[in-house]
Motif scaffolding. Structure first.
Motif, short mmCIF file in Angstrom:
data_model
loop_
_atom_site.label_atom_id
_atom_site.label_comp_id
_atom_site.label_asym_id
_atom_site.label_seq_id
_atom_site.Cartn_x
_atom_site.Cartn_y
_atom_site.Cartn_z
N VAL A 29 0.83 -1.20 0.00
CA VAL A 29 0.00 0.00 0.00
C VAL A 29 0.87 1.26 0.00
CG1 VAL A 29 -1.77 1.27 1.27
CG2 VAL A 29 -1.88 -1.22 1.14
N GLY A 30 1.94 1.25 0.80
CA GLY A 30 2.81 2.42 0.87
C GLY A 30 3.51 2.71 -0.44
N SER A 31 4.05 1.69 -1.08
CA SER A 31 4.72 1.91 -2.37
C SER A 31 3.73 2.36 -3.44
CB SER A 31 5.42 0.62 -2.81
OG SER A 31 4.49 -0.45 -2.95
N THR A 32 2.50 1.85 -3.39
CA THR A 32 1.48 2.30 -4.34
C THR A 32 1.12 3.76 -4.12
OG1 THR A 32 0.57 0.07 -4.47
CG2 THR A 32 -0.82 1.86 -5.24
N PHE A 33 0.96 4.14 -2.86
CA PHE A 33 0.65 5.53 -2.51
C PHE A 33 1.74 6.48 -2.99
CE2 PHE A 33 1.49 8.90 0.63
CZ PHE A 33 0.35 9.66 0.48
N ILE A 34 2.99 6.11 -2.72
CA ILE A 34 4.11 6.97 -3.13
C ILE A 34 4.25 6.99 -4.64
CG2 ILE A 34 6.60 7.31 -2.93
CD1 ILE A 34 6.41 5.93 -0.18
N ARG A 212 10.53 21.29 -6.40
CA ARG A 212 11.10 19.94 -6.33
C ARG A 212 10.86 19.28 -4.96
NH1 ARG A 212 15.02 19.75 -10.66
NH2 ARG A 212 15.28 21.85 -11.51
N ILE A 213 10.35 20.05 -4.02
CA ILE A 213 10.16 19.54 -2.67
C ILE A 213 9.20 18.35 -2.64
CG2 ILE A 213 9.26 20.11 -0.38
CD1 ILE A 213 10.45 22.87 -0.68
N PRO A 214 8.04 18.37 -3.33
CA PRO A 214 7.16 17.19 -3.29
C PRO A 214 7.85 15.92 -3.80
CG PRO A 214 5.96 19.08 -4.12
CD PRO A 214 7.40 19.49 -4.04
N ILE A 215 8.76 16.07 -4.77
CA ILE A 215 9.49 14.91 -5.28
C ILE A 215 10.42 14.37 -4.19
CG2 ILE A 215 11.09 14.09 -7.05
CD1 ILE A 215 10.00 16.27 -8.88
N LEU A 216 11.08 15.27 -3.48
CA LEU A 216 11.95 14.85 -2.39
C LEU A 216 11.15 14.25 -1.23
CD1 LEU A 216 14.47 17.84 -2.31
CD2 LEU A 216 14.84 15.55 -3.25
N ILE A 217 9.95 14.73 -1.02
CA ILE A 217 9.08 14.14 0.00
C ILE A 217 8.76 12.70 -0.36
CG2 ILE A 217 6.78 14.23 1.02
CD1 ILE A 217 6.93 17.26 0.91
N CYS A 222 9.98 6.87 0.94
CA CYS A 222 10.44 5.53 0.54
C CYS A 222 11.42 4.94 1.54
CB CYS A 222 11.11 5.60 -0.84
SG CYS A 222 9.99 5.89 -2.21
N LEU A 223 12.11 5.77 2.31
CA LEU A 223 13.15 5.28 3.20
C LEU A 223 12.60 4.33 4.28
CD1 LEU A 223 15.34 8.50 3.62
CD2 LEU A 223 15.58 6.60 1.99
N PRO A 224 11.47 4.63 4.93
CA PRO A 224 10.94 3.64 5.90
C PRO A 224 10.58 2.31 5.25
CG PRO A 224 9.94 5.79 6.26
CD PRO A 224 10.70 5.88 4.98
N LEU A 225 10.11 2.34 4.01
CA LEU A 225 9.78 1.09 3.32
C LEU A 225 11.04 0.29 3.03
CD1 LEU A 225 7.05 2.29 0.78
CD2 LEU A 225 6.77 1.40 3.09
N LEU A 226 12.12 0.98 2.70
CA LEU A 226 13.39 0.28 2.46
C LEU A 226 13.91 -0.36 3.74
CD1 LEU A 226 15.15 2.88 0.13
CD2 LEU A 226 14.06 0.73 -0.53
N CYS A 227 13.75 0.33 4.86
CA CYS A 227 14.14 -0.26 6.14
C CYS A 227 13.28 -1.48 6.47
CB CYS A 227 14.03 0.78 7.26
SG CYS A 227 15.16 2.18 7.08
N LEU A 228 12.02 -1.42 6.04
CA LEU A 228 11.10 -2.53 6.31
C LEU A 228 11.51 -3.79 5.54
CD1 LEU A 228 8.60 -2.99 8.05
CD2 LEU A 228 7.21 -2.40 6.06
N THR A 229 12.02 -3.61 4.34
CA THR A 229 12.44 -4.77 3.55
C THR A 229 13.63 -5.48 4.17
OG1 THR A 229 13.84 -3.34 2.16
CG2 THR A 229 11.60 -3.77 1.40
N ALA A 230 14.39 -4.79 5.02
CA ALA A 230 15.56 -5.40 5.63
C ALA A 230 15.19 -6.43 6.70
CB ALA A 230 16.46 -4.33 6.24
#
Length: 272
Positions: A29-34, A212-217, A222-230
């Motif tokens: 759900v998070g990756s789809t939202f982002i 460009r701020i919304p793109i950086l947001i 994505c960073l919490p999702l990457l930590c979740l995959t670990a």
């Protein structure tokens, strides 16, 4: 399966069955939202701040589709053998996060072409990896229930993502005009616009950083999702081991029950 499980929304409880299900559904759900939110912002960004005619959009689309086909056709089997399903999913999420980070720095058309050729293709590994992981979590009769719950969650994310990121893009792109006094804006929206306007006044860069701020947001989300995959590989291994132990115990109980049934009644009563 009971009829209540097939009703819309009621089957979502399967996504919270245990911690592993919660983490997997958060990734999906998070990756789809982002992803959908970033697509909304990126198209507006290219059309508004970079010379991006229809021919450029078509060429970028062709390059992205070609890269995705190559990765889905040849890269999928290689990454699966090398890293497994969870590793393939992590690679797709890393490629997506890096794509967003680099996209925030683009100023020319050719830079978008390179990003689509290099980083868009690996993102195609996410769907088959999630499907493979999902098939290992539940029994065959619950496959449809889990798929339906994930699809419902993704549909909700696909609706909310573009709306929220589109609002952020407009908030950071519009020039500061002070309080317009428009009573049609909600209090929350007005406060968000005031925050964006304050940021524009105090942190405006010469090369146009605010839009460009919304793109950086999107990248930061994505960073919490990457930590979740670990942590998912260990959780998935423990879950599969529990399923294996449960299956072995059931088979042993069935064998013991079968052995007892073969005895004559007098011996069977003594054992029981």
């Amino acid at each position: 399966m009971q009829w209540r499980a097939a009703a819309p929304g009621l089957g979502l409880s399967i996504l919270a069955r245990n911690q592993l299900f919660v983490q997997l559904s958060t990734l999906v759900v998070g990756s789809t939202f982002i992803g959908t939110g970033f697509q909304r912002v990126s198209s507006s960004f290219l059309q508004k701040y970079i010379r991006w005619p229809k021919s450029c959009n078509n060429l970028a689309f062709i390059i992205g589709c070609s890269s995705s086909i190559i990765w889905a056709g040849g890269g999928l089997s290689i990454t699966h053998r090398a890293m497994g399903d969870v590793g393939s999913l992590g690679l797709a999420l890393w490629a997506g996060a890096l794509y967003m980070l680099c996209f925030a720095c683009v100023t020319q058309q050719w830079q978008v072409y390179i990003l689509n050729a290099v980083l868009l293709g690996p993102q195609a590994l996410a769907f088959p990896a999630i499907s493979a992981i999902k098939s290992r979590l539940v029994a065959e009769h619950e496959q449809g229930l889990l798929q339906g719950a994930l699809t419902t969650g993704k549909s909700i994310a696909e609706c909310i993502g573009p709306i929220l990121f589109g609002f952020l893009f407009e908030a950071f792109s519009r020039p500061f005009e002070g309080d317009s006094g428009d009573s049609g804006h909600s209090q929350f929206a007005s406060r968000c616009l005031c925050c964006a306007s304050w940021f524009q006044q105090n942190f405006t860069f010469s090369y146009g950083f605010n839009h460009r701020i919304p793109i950086l947001i999107a990248f930061l989300l994505c960073l919490p999702l990457l930590c979740l995959t670990a942590v998912i590989p260990q959780k998935l291994a423990n879950f599969e081991q529990q399923l294996l132990d449960r299956t072995v115990n059931i088979e042993m109980e069935n064998l013991e029950a079968e052995d007892v049934s073969l005895l004559d009644p007098s011996q069977r009563d003594k054992l029981l």
